[in-house]
Design an enzyme around this catalytic site. Structure first.
Site, short mmCIF file in Angstrom:
data_model
loop_
_atom_site.label_atom_id
_atom_site.label_comp_id
_atom_site.label_asym_id
_atom_site.label_seq_id
_atom_site.Cartn_x
_atom_site.Cartn_y
_atom_site.Cartn_z
N ASN A 210 0.86 -1.19 0.00
CA ASN A 210 0.00 0.00 0.00
C ASN A 210 0.90 1.24 0.00
OD1 ASN A 210 0.49 0.90 2.87
ND2 ASN A 210 -0.27 -1.17 3.24
N ASP A 278 -4.51 -6.40 4.94
CA ASP A 278 -5.61 -7.21 5.48
C ASP A 278 -5.61 -8.61 4.88
OD1 ASP A 278 -6.71 -5.29 7.20
OD2 ASP A 278 -7.65 -4.26 5.50
N LYS A 288 9.73 -16.27 -10.22
CA LYS A 288 8.94 -15.17 -10.78
C LYS A 288 7.77 -15.73 -11.61
CE LYS A 288 9.37 -11.15 -13.72
NZ LYS A 288 10.21 -10.47 -14.69
N PHE A 323 -5.24 3.78 14.14
CA PHE A 323 -5.47 4.75 13.06
C PHE A 323 -6.49 4.12 12.12
CE2 PHE A 323 -2.31 8.24 12.95
CZ PHE A 323 -1.66 7.94 14.14
N LYS A 341 -12.06 -3.11 18.17
CA LYS A 341 -10.67 -3.45 18.54
C LYS A 341 -10.34 -3.05 19.98
CE LYS A 341 -9.35 -2.98 13.67
NZ LYS A 341 -8.27 -3.06 12.69
O1 PMT Z 1 2.70 6.30 6.48
P1 PMT Z 1 2.19 7.61 5.92
O2 PMT Z 1 2.48 7.76 4.45
O3 PMT Z 1 2.65 8.78 6.73
O4 PMT Z 1 0.59 7.58 6.01
C1 PMT Z 1 -0.04 7.58 7.25
C2 PMT Z 1 -1.24 6.60 7.28
C3 PMT Z 1 -2.31 7.05 6.32
C4 PMT Z 1 -0.80 5.19 6.90
C5 PMT Z 1 -1.77 6.60 8.76
O5 PMT Z 1 -2.20 7.90 9.09
C6 PMT Z 1 -2.92 5.62 8.94
O6 PMT Z 1 -4.07 5.91 8.72
N1 PMT Z 1 -2.58 4.37 9.36
C7 PMT Z 1 -3.51 3.24 9.47
C8 PMT Z 1 -3.74 2.63 8.12
C9 PMT Z 1 -4.65 1.42 8.19
O7 PMT Z 1 -4.20 0.32 8.01
O8 PMT Z 1 -5.86 1.66 8.52
P2 PMT Z 1 -7.02 0.54 8.71
O9 PMT Z 1 -8.24 1.32 8.88
O10 PMT Z 1 -6.94 -0.45 7.59
O11 PMT Z 1 -6.63 -0.20 10.05
C10 PMT Z 1 -7.10 0.24 11.31
C11 PMT Z 1 -6.06 -0.04 12.39
O12 PMT Z 1 -5.87 -1.44 12.52
C12 PMT Z 1 -4.70 0.56 12.10
O13 PMT Z 1 -4.20 1.11 13.30
C13 PMT Z 1 -3.88 -0.62 11.64
O14 PMT Z 1 -2.50 -0.47 12.02
C14 PMT Z 1 -4.51 -1.78 12.38
N2 PMT Z 1 -4.44 -3.05 11.65
C15 PMT Z 1 -5.07 -3.26 10.45
C16 PMT Z 1 -5.00 -4.48 9.84
C17 PMT Z 1 -4.27 -5.53 10.44
N3 PMT Z 1 -4.15 -6.72 9.86
N4 PMT Z 1 -3.64 -5.30 11.60
C18 PMT Z 1 -3.72 -4.10 12.23
O15 PMT Z 1 -3.14 -3.92 13.31
#
Ligand code: PMT
Length: 410
Positions: A210, A278, A288, A323, A341
């Site tokens: 991503n 995810d 490859k 986040f 969560k």
């Molecule tokens: O890195 P930058 O370029 O500075 O950009 C910042 C950012 C946009 C990445 C950051 O601000 C941000 O939003 N990070 C979370 C991105 C994300 O994965 O969001 P989500 O809504 O898919 O996940 C929610 C939360 O669950 C996140 O805290 C994530 O770390 C966590 N997660 C998600 C999936 C997974 N398998 N395990 C997790 O722990």
């Protein structure tokens, strides 16, 4: 937000080739809001003109303990009284010896003895000089007396050799200044930060990933360090991490899970800025994957472990901050994740907005609390967002208060 607003930094510049870098350092400190007063040694004046510093700081660079003509023997005391921070950069072997011995034979050394504010040195010299026992013992003496040391870096030196002795990166020196002047509200708090976008390999040359750069997570790690925290950064970003923090590099969601799991017990706060995949390919091809122009390619994917949800189920005293990177229904989706969560705070960013989310130097976030309240922040630089998040975390129930924090080994 200017992090050194209203602060007076006395910058001692010594006679080494790195003295020219002190000019840029001045500019950065002024940019951060500091009033910078430069004091130059006689040696420094051989390398760079006082005029350069006077122009950059708007204050005459001081060079003499006694002014010619109407001499003022109190200059060093006045300077010391006004100082919020005393920084020597670059610090030569000579100045380290004088500071360690308590010598006072010029304006810089007399002022050093008179200051009561935090003190920092950033040494720069030839690799063999830096390695000498005398220099190392002087540094150890200064450190024992409370001086902060911004260690030099390894690299190509002006003398033509390679090794440790190059003045620390200016960003590191500025970060050390911020830390020296910060309130220390996170002192002895163990903070675990995740950053960057995980990569799930498809074959030896391709991955599913991503756009996360890691900037948001790195800003959090640095901000927490500046405020006195012990920081562990688990990063999937290829960017160079802040050197002050403990770094664990990972690539995949599974590696991030293992790294975070191993650190969770010893953490007080977890800030999960990483963008974790995810889904991952069920199988990774050994070679490859070849292109067949007539046929498409179907990938079979399986879900990864949701690390944050896993931590949410296991947490005891830890404060968990997630986040949410959303492209629609920002608040509803982010609230759902906050609840599912078991988080203590959710930082919601609509990553479709210009100046927010992936890759940018700024972010636009809304802080969501478990009681349903929220705080919308304007567009801010990622370091500013990081500090605002730390401000919010500090006020959450369960934040380890001073005096209750366990003493940890340095
Ligand atoms: O890195 P930058 O370029 O500075 O950009 C910042 C950012 C946009 C990445 C950051 O601000 C941000 O939003 N990070 C979370 C991105 C994300 O994965 O969001 P989500 O809504 O898919 O996940 C929610 C939360 O669950 C996140 O805290 C994530 O770390 C966590 N997660 C998600 C999936 C997974 N398998 N395990 C997790 O722990």
């Amino acid at each position: 937000m200017k992090f050194l607003e209203g602060k007076t930094v006395l910058l001692g510049v010594c006679g080494g080739i790195a003295a020219y870098k002190a000019a840029e350092l001045c500019r950065l400190l002024v940019q951060e809001g500091a009033t910078v007063q430069v004091i130059m040694t006689a040696g420094a004046r051989e390398f760079i003109s006082p005029l350069t510093f006077s122009v950059l700081t708007g204050q005459p660079a001081l060079t003499e303990i006694f002014k010619p003509g109407g001499e003022d023997p109190l200059t060093h005391i006045d300077l010391a009284d006004r100082a919020d921070l005393f920084l020597v950069a670059p610090a030569t072997a000579n100045i380290l010896a004088k500071l360690a011995a308590g010598l006072a034979d010029d304006l810089l050394t007399t002022t050093a003895l008179a200051v009561t504010c935090p003190t920092l040195v950033a040494p720069a010299m030839n690799v063999n000089m830096y390695a000498k026992a005398a220099v190392q013992e002087n540094l150890a003496t200064l450190e024992r007396r409370g001086w902060g040391i911004v260690e030099p870096e390894e690299g190509f030196l002006a003398c033509g050799t390679t090794g440790k002795g190059r003045l620390a990166g200016l960003e590191r020196i500025v970060a050390a200044c911020r830390r020296a002047l910060a309130p220390g509200d996170y002192r002895d708090v163990a903070v675990l930060v995740t950053a960057g976008g995980t990569r799930e390999p498809l074959d030896p040359v391709r991955y599913i990933g991503n756009y996360s750069s890691g900037k948001m997570g790195y800003a959090l790690a640095r901000a927490a360090w500046e405020r006195g925290a012990r920081v562990t950064l688990v990063t999937a970003s290829p960017l160079p991490p802040p050197p002050e923090v403990e770094v664990i590099r990972v690539q995949t969601a599974a590696e991030m899970l293992a790294a975070v799991e191993g650190r969770f017990e010893g953490s007080d706060i977890v800030l999960k800025a990483a963008a974790v995949a995810d889904f991952r390919p069920v199988a990774q091809a050994a070679n490859k994957i070849k292109k067949d122009a007539k046929q498409g390619l179907n990938l079979e994917l399986e879900p990864t472990v949701d690390i944050l949800a896993y931590l949410g189920r296991r947490k005891k005293r830890q404060i968990l901050v997630g986040f949410a990177a959303e492209t629609q229904d920002l608040l509803a989706n982010a609230r759902q994740k906050l609840q599912n969560k078991h988080l203590d705070l959710m930082v919601a960013n609509d990553v479709t907005r210009p100046g927010a989310g992936f890759g940018s130097d700024t972010n636009i976030v809304t802080l969501l609390y478990p009681d349903g309240s929220k705080e919308e922040l304007p567009r801010l630089s990622k370091p500013e967002v990081a500090h605002r998040i730390l401000d919010a975390v500090k006020n959450l129930p369960g934040f380890p208060k001073k005096g209750t924090r366990p003493e940890r080994e340095e």
